[in-house]
Scaffold this motif. Sequence first.
Motif, mmCIF file in Angstrom:
data_model
loop_
_atom_site.group_PDB
_atom_site.id
_atom_site.type_symbol
_atom_site.label_atom_id
_atom_site.label_comp_id
_atom_site.label_asym_id
_atom_site.label_seq_id
_atom_site.Cartn_x
_atom_site.Cartn_y
_atom_site.Cartn_z
ATOM 1 N N ALA A 295 0.808 -1.224 0.000
ATOM 2 C CA ALA A 295 0.000 0.000 0.000
ATOM 3 C C ALA A 295 0.842 1.275 0.000
ATOM 4 C CB ALA A 295 -0.931 -0.004 1.209
ATOM 5 N N MET A 296 2.137 1.139 0.216
ATOM 6 C CA MET A 296 3.007 2.314 0.279
ATOM 7 C C MET A 296 3.342 2.830 -1.114
ATOM 8 S SD MET A 296 5.820 1.251 3.158
ATOM 9 C CE MET A 296 5.393 1.037 4.888
ATOM 10 N N GLY A 297 3.684 4.090 -1.187
ATOM 11 C CA GLY A 297 4.251 4.672 -2.391
ATOM 12 C C GLY A 297 5.769 4.623 -2.305
ATOM 13 N N PRO A 298 6.481 5.118 -3.322
ATOM 14 C CA PRO A 298 7.949 5.123 -3.300
ATOM 15 C C PRO A 298 8.570 5.755 -2.054
ATOM 16 C CG PRO A 298 7.168 5.643 -5.481
ATOM 17 C CD PRO A 298 5.948 5.617 -4.606
ATOM 18 N N PRO A 299 8.069 6.900 -1.540
ATOM 19 C CA PRO A 299 8.702 7.467 -0.335
ATOM 20 C C PRO A 299 8.669 6.512 0.849
ATOM 21 C CG PRO A 299 7.272 9.086 -1.382
ATOM 22 C CD PRO A 299 6.984 7.789 -2.048
ATOM 23 N N GLY A 300 7.529 5.849 1.055
ATOM 24 C CA GLY A 300 7.429 4.913 2.165
ATOM 25 C C GLY A 300 8.363 3.734 2.008
ATOM 26 N N ARG A 301 8.474 3.208 0.806
ATOM 27 C CA ARG A 301 9.360 2.068 0.576
ATOM 28 C C ARG A 301 10.822 2.450 0.738
ATOM 29 N NH1 ARG A 301 5.818 0.917 -4.481
ATOM 30 N NH2 ARG A 301 4.087 -0.228 -3.535
ATOM 31 N N HIS A 302 11.183 3.640 0.323
ATOM 32 C CA HIS A 302 12.557 4.104 0.517
ATOM 33 C C HIS A 302 12.881 4.226 2.009
ATOM 34 C CE1 HIS A 302 13.713 5.770 -3.675
ATOM 35 N NE2 HIS A 302 12.873 4.775 -3.791
ATOM 36 N N LEU A 303 11.918 4.685 2.777
ATOM 37 C CA LEU A 303 12.116 4.789 4.222
ATOM 38 C C LEU A 303 12.294 3.411 4.843
ATOM 39 C CD1 LEU A 303 12.174 6.694 6.678
ATOM 40 C CD2 LEU A 303 9.685 6.374 6.864
ATOM 41 N N VAL A 304 11.499 2.442 4.402
ATOM 42 C CA VAL A 304 11.607 1.075 4.913
ATOM 43 C C VAL A 304 12.988 0.492 4.619
ATOM 44 C CG1 VAL A 304 10.789 -1.296 4.563
ATOM 45 C CG2 VAL A 304 9.147 0.548 4.859
ATOM 46 N N ILE A 305 13.497 0.722 3.416
ATOM 47 C CA ILE A 305 14.814 0.211 3.033
ATOM 48 C C ILE A 305 15.897 0.710 3.995
ATOM 49 C CG2 ILE A 305 16.621 0.348 1.267
ATOM 50 C CD1 ILE A 305 14.334 0.378 -0.832
ATOM 51 N N GLY A 306 15.934 2.023 4.227
ATOM 52 C CA GLY A 306 16.966 2.590 5.091
ATOM 53 C C GLY A 306 16.826 2.176 6.539
ATOM 54 N N LEU A 307 15.611 2.226 7.066
ATOM 55 C CA LEU A 307 15.402 1.863 8.468
ATOM 56 C C LEU A 307 15.709 0.392 8.724
ATOM 57 C CD1 LEU A 307 12.145 3.821 9.401
ATOM 58 C CD2 LEU A 307 14.495 4.298 10.122
ATOM 59 N N SER A 308 15.391 -0.462 7.774
ATOM 60 C CA SER A 308 15.680 -1.883 7.927
ATOM 61 C C SER A 308 17.178 -2.118 8.134
ATOM 62 C CB SER A 308 15.195 -2.650 6.695
ATOM 63 O OG SER A 308 15.619 -3.993 6.735
ATOM 64 N N CYS A 309 17.999 -1.502 7.289
ATOM 65 C CA CYS A 309 19.455 -1.655 7.407
ATOM 66 C C CYS A 309 19.982 -1.057 8.708
ATOM 67 C CB CYS A 309 20.146 -1.003 6.218
ATOM 68 S SG CYS A 309 19.713 -1.713 4.607
ATOM 69 N N LEU A 310 19.470 0.112 9.063
ATOM 70 C CA LEU A 310 19.942 0.812 10.254
ATOM 71 C C LEU A 310 19.622 0.026 11.518
ATOM 72 C CD1 LEU A 310 21.229 3.419 11.361
ATOM 73 C CD2 LEU A 310 18.943 4.426 11.400
ATOM 74 N N VAL A 311 18.393 -0.434 11.631
ATOM 75 C CA VAL A 311 17.979 -1.177 12.831
ATOM 76 C C VAL A 311 18.683 -2.529 12.909
ATOM 77 C CG1 VAL A 311 16.029 -2.279 13.979
ATOM 78 C CG2 VAL A 311 15.760 -0.009 12.974
ATOM 79 N N GLU A 312 18.801 -3.210 11.791
ATOM 80 C CA GLU A 312 19.478 -4.506 11.808
ATOM 81 C C GLU A 312 20.937 -4.364 12.246
ATOM 82 O OE1 GLU A 312 20.381 -8.388 8.955
ATOM 83 O OE2 GLU A 312 19.201 -6.709 8.180
ATOM 84 N N GLY A 313 21.589 -3.315 11.770
ATOM 85 C CA GLY A 313 22.971 -3.096 12.186
ATOM 86 C C GLY A 313 23.090 -2.855 13.671
ATOM 87 N N GLY A 314 22.192 -2.030 14.227
ATOM 88 C CA GLY A 314 22.235 -1.759 15.663
ATOM 89 C C GLY A 314 22.022 -3.012 16.497
ATOM 90 N N LEU A 315 21.066 -3.834 16.102
ATOM 91 C CA LEU A 315 20.796 -5.070 16.840
ATOM 92 C C LEU A 315 21.955 -6.059 16.721
ATOM 93 C CD1 LEU A 315 17.037 -5.576 15.875
ATOM 94 C CD2 LEU A 315 17.941 -4.908 18.120
#
Length: 430
Positions: A295-315
């Motif tokens: 249901a997301m548009g490109p901005p939402g998907r771009h945000l998901v991409i970055g946050l996924s990498c950032l959070v995974e790295g921290g964990l």
Amino acid sequence: MKIITNRLSGVQVEPARTLRELLVRNRDLRMLWLGNLISVCGGWFSAVAVFAMVYEHSGAGLAAGLTLAVRYLPGVLAGVWGGVLADRADRRAVMLVTDVLMAALAAAFLLADDPGRLWLVYPLTFASAAAGFVFQAARNAWMPSLARPEEYPLYSAAVQVNGLVFQALGGAAGGLVVTVVGWRWAFAVNAVSFLLSAWLTATVRSGDRSAGSPSHGWLRSLREGVTVAVRTRVIAALLLLEALFCLGLGGTITAMTYLALRVHALGEGGTGWFYAVQGAVGGVVLVLAASRIRAMGPPGRHLVIGLSCLVEGGLTMLLGLPVGVLPALVLWGMISAAEVVYGPAAMTTLLTATSNETRGRVTSLWSATATLSLGVSAAVTGALVDRMGVAVFVVLGLLMAVAGAAWLAVHGRAPAASGTGAAPGRPVVP
């Protein structure tokens, strides 16, 4: 919502909204999905068995790291040229041939079950991985054409979730089988799984099985694919993200093996429990998140991409703390939850910027970039983990977090894709 007419029945239907709808309605996509699911299950049996066998006969983290490196590195050559092949040949035929070849290679691992023949693990792993990357290139070029553009996030999630679900079952079952009856049966199961995959693939005949007759040579075809990837801004950005992020990700698998077998002494099949947690948690999260990402548009998907990498790295950095086995498994599950949402968002972004004519080459370049980084990371981490222990997770997690932060800084506002984008109504996929 765009209404699309079914070509066989003439009935107008809306694009699928959930994973269940996609798989129930789309018979051909379901058959390929089931075939890949079965072979992935066997692959996890084999992965647990190979690591157990290597550690048994060598006892070194470096040996396990080299095994992973040899598994990843064929993606750089075999994967790239497999993409060219997928854009020049019948994609279904390529999948059938490589499935049968991988069945034979899986059974051949039984020959390496001896300290004097352990060296066979490396050429067999390389050959199996090379065949697997060619298979993947053909699948990524053909299977997306069985879905509609609006269904790309669901398609991507379907491909990813089958691996996660059977990673959970295959990892746990592989760990149990290896612990109880040894690794030989795991190799046999893997061989049979590839034959079942080939049988299911043979039942499917629709979709874009070919990109058209090529009018020039292989080298020029490869150059065209590279040009498309470099000149399409969002694809080039994804390639850079994969290169940096996977320098951390590849090593975490090697370090996890050390964590399971050496730090927590979980036995020969110990890695299977970590794989099982990763698959179970990741599968549940992906099923729940797929419709939201759709249901997301490109901005939402771009945000998901970055946050996924950032959070995974921290964990991942937290795994460097001296914790017990239960907290380590919980952290591993949280890492998987952060990781799985990346796939549908990134693949949808990639597919909407790629046409059927170059789909095999572009997706293979993306895969090759990831596997090169994964292989280098796995080999280096294998050498470091014997010296640094679990502290290596801090370095690996930092690399992943930096990749995510850099993506958010540059692409957080979701720049529009440029270059050779696929027409909105045109069916394409990974």
